[in-house]
Scaffold this motif. Structure first.
Motif, PDB file in Angstrom:
ATOM      1  N   PRO A  98      -2.741   3.700   6.055  1.00  0.00           N
ATOM      2  CA  PRO A  98      -2.687   3.171   4.680  1.00  0.00           C
ATOM      3  C   PRO A  98      -3.494   1.882   4.519  1.00  0.00           C
ATOM      4  CG  PRO A  98      -0.472   3.658   5.484  1.00  0.00           C
ATOM      5  CD  PRO A  98      -1.397   3.816   6.634  1.00  0.00           C
ATOM      6  N   LEU A  99      -3.479   1.042   5.549  1.00  0.00           N
ATOM      7  CA  LEU A  99      -4.227  -0.221   5.467  1.00  0.00           C
ATOM      8  C   LEU A  99      -5.732   0.027   5.483  1.00  0.00           C
ATOM      9  CD1 LEU A  99      -1.994  -2.352   7.825  1.00  0.00           C
ATOM     10  CD2 LEU A  99      -2.104  -2.462   5.331  1.00  0.00           C
ATOM     11  N   ILE A 114      -6.647   1.410   1.938  1.00  0.00           N
ATOM     12  CA  ILE A 114      -6.675   0.408   0.867  1.00  0.00           C
ATOM     13  C   ILE A 114      -7.778  -0.616   1.087  1.00  0.00           C
ATOM     14  CG2 ILE A 114      -4.945  -1.199   1.799  1.00  0.00           C
ATOM     15  CD1 ILE A 114      -5.382  -0.190  -1.880  1.00  0.00           C
ATOM     16  N   ASN A 115      -8.022  -1.014   2.342  1.00  0.00           N
ATOM     17  CA  ASN A 115      -9.098  -1.975   2.601  1.00  0.00           C
ATOM     18  C   ASN A 115     -10.459  -1.367   2.338  1.00  0.00           C
ATOM     19  OD1 ASN A 115      -7.592  -4.277   3.227  1.00  0.00           O
ATOM     20  ND2 ASN A 115      -7.231  -3.546   5.302  1.00  0.00           N
ATOM     21  N   ARG A 137     -10.727  -1.367  -1.387  1.00  0.00           N
ATOM     22  CA  ARG A 137     -10.845  -2.739  -1.895  1.00  0.00           C
ATOM     23  C   ARG A 137     -12.224  -3.313  -1.663  1.00  0.00           C
ATOM     24  NH1 ARG A 137     -10.100  -7.492   0.641  1.00  0.00           N
ATOM     25  NH2 ARG A 137      -9.347  -6.509   2.535  1.00  0.00           N
ATOM     26  N   SER A 164      -7.618  -2.581   9.647  1.00  0.00           N
ATOM     27  CA  SER A 164      -6.184  -2.333   9.506  1.00  0.00           C
ATOM     28  C   SER A 164      -5.402  -3.621   9.265  1.00  0.00           C
ATOM     29  CB  SER A 164      -5.641  -1.606  10.739  1.00  0.00           C
ATOM     30  OG  SER A 164      -5.784  -2.414  11.876  1.00  0.00           O
ATOM     31  N   ILE A 188      -3.666  -6.555   6.869  1.00  0.00           N
ATOM     32  CA  ILE A 188      -2.938  -6.537   5.601  1.00  0.00           C
ATOM     33  C   ILE A 188      -3.817  -7.198   4.544  1.00  0.00           C
ATOM     34  CG2 ILE A 188      -0.905  -7.404   4.392  1.00  0.00           C
ATOM     35  CD1 ILE A 188       0.651  -7.108   6.983  1.00  0.00           C
ATOM     36  N   ALA A 198      -0.786  -7.296  -3.189  1.00  0.00           N
ATOM     37  CA  ALA A 198      -1.024  -5.951  -2.667  1.00  0.00           C
ATOM     38  C   ALA A 198      -0.734  -5.895  -1.168  1.00  0.00           C
ATOM     39  CB  ALA A 198      -2.457  -5.516  -2.945  1.00  0.00           C
ATOM     40  N   LEU A 210       2.860  -4.982  -0.529  1.00  0.00           N
ATOM     41  CA  LEU A 210       3.100  -3.562  -0.767  1.00  0.00           C
ATOM     42  C   LEU A 210       2.545  -2.713   0.378  1.00  0.00           C
ATOM     43  CD1 LEU A 210       3.913  -1.119  -2.536  1.00  0.00           C
ATOM     44  CD2 LEU A 210       1.622  -1.287  -3.552  1.00  0.00           C
ATOM     45  N   TRP A 211       1.277  -2.906   0.709  1.00  0.00           N
ATOM     46  CA  TRP A 211       0.634  -2.078   1.723  1.00  0.00           C
ATOM     47  C   TRP A 211       1.125  -2.410   3.128  1.00  0.00           C
ATOM     48  CZ3 TRP A 211      -1.342   2.318   0.456  1.00  0.00           C
ATOM     49  CH2 TRP A 211      -1.730   2.508  -0.868  1.00  0.00           C
ATOM     50  N   ILE A 242       4.414  -0.533   3.244  1.00  0.00           N
ATOM     51  CA  ILE A 242       4.191   0.908   3.399  1.00  0.00           C
ATOM     52  C   ILE A 242       3.817   1.224   4.848  1.00  0.00           C
ATOM     53  CG2 ILE A 242       2.601   2.798   2.809  1.00  0.00           C
ATOM     54  CD1 ILE A 242       2.617   1.646  -0.087  1.00  0.00           C
ATOM     55  N   SER A 243       2.992   0.409   5.437  1.00  0.00           N
ATOM     56  CA  SER A 243       2.575   0.639   6.822  1.00  0.00           C
ATOM     57  C   SER A 243       3.740   0.468   7.795  1.00  0.00           C
ATOM     58  CB  SER A 243       1.420  -0.291   7.188  1.00  0.00           C
ATOM     59  OG  SER A 243       0.287   0.061   6.437  1.00  0.00           O
TER      60      SER A 243
END
Length: 180
Positions: free
Chosen positions: A29-30, A33-34, A37, A45, A47, A52, A55-56, A59-60
């Motif tokens: 997930p990281l 999203i990265n 982004r 990986s 944060i 955000a 959140l991420w 989730i991770s």
């Protein structure tokens, strides 16, 4: 099926497999999203900054809980690494697969929170602690985790029953299943 005590090298090999798979699952997930982004296809990986990141990062960490707690719960005390090497987490008293509460104590409290020096979800947790309380607090937590991890490894290597700290606090042990 016969059972026997687990040697440290087999246990380490299973942990290495699980560490790799859990790290990939938690990092996915990281990295997604990265990549979205930044627009880069980099293997990042970390944060992400800002809200955000909470959140991420959360989730991770939940992905790590899925791997370390839910998979062994659904697979009767086995993770993929333990399954591959014929190991199983069982209740020390009954020799039956550990239940939800024992696995939560062993995997979440023991491995991720206390012995988290070498566990990726723990690294993410320390990053969130650093955001909330500062680097000094995160460094104290990191040092404590390293100390507890070393103690646990010593228990696993040098005590007759080879039970690490996470096994002792949860009333579990690992067994090696041999097919006959």
């Amino acid at each position: 099926m016969n059972t026997s005590a687990v040697g440290p090298f087999r246990r380490l090999a299973a942990y290495a497999i699980d560490w790799y798979l859990a790290t990939m699952l938690c990092g996915a997930p990281l990295m997604l999203i990265n990549s979205m982004r930044t627009g880069l296809a980099a293997m990042d990986s970390s944060i992400p900054p800002g809200r955000a990141g909470w959140l991420w990062g959360g989730i991770s960490i939940l992905c790590g809980l899925f791997y370390y707690w839910l998979i062994p719960l659904l697979w009767n005390g086995q993770t993929p690494g333990k399954r591959l090497l014929h190991l199983r987490i069982v209740c020390r008293e009954t020799q039956q697969p550990a239940g939800a509460a024992a696995l939560a104590l062993r995997q979440i409290v023991g491995m991720i929170l206390l012995e988290g020096a070498i566990c990726f979800p723990s690294q993410l947790l320390r990053e969130l602690i650093a955001r909330a309380a500062g680097e000094d607090v995160a460094n104290i937590v990191r040092i404590a985790m390293v100390a507890v991890t070393i103690l646990s490894v010593m228990l696993g290597l040098y005590t007759p029953n080879r039970r690490m700290l996470h096994d002792r606090i949860s009333g579990t042990m690992e067994i090696c299943e041999k097919t006959t």
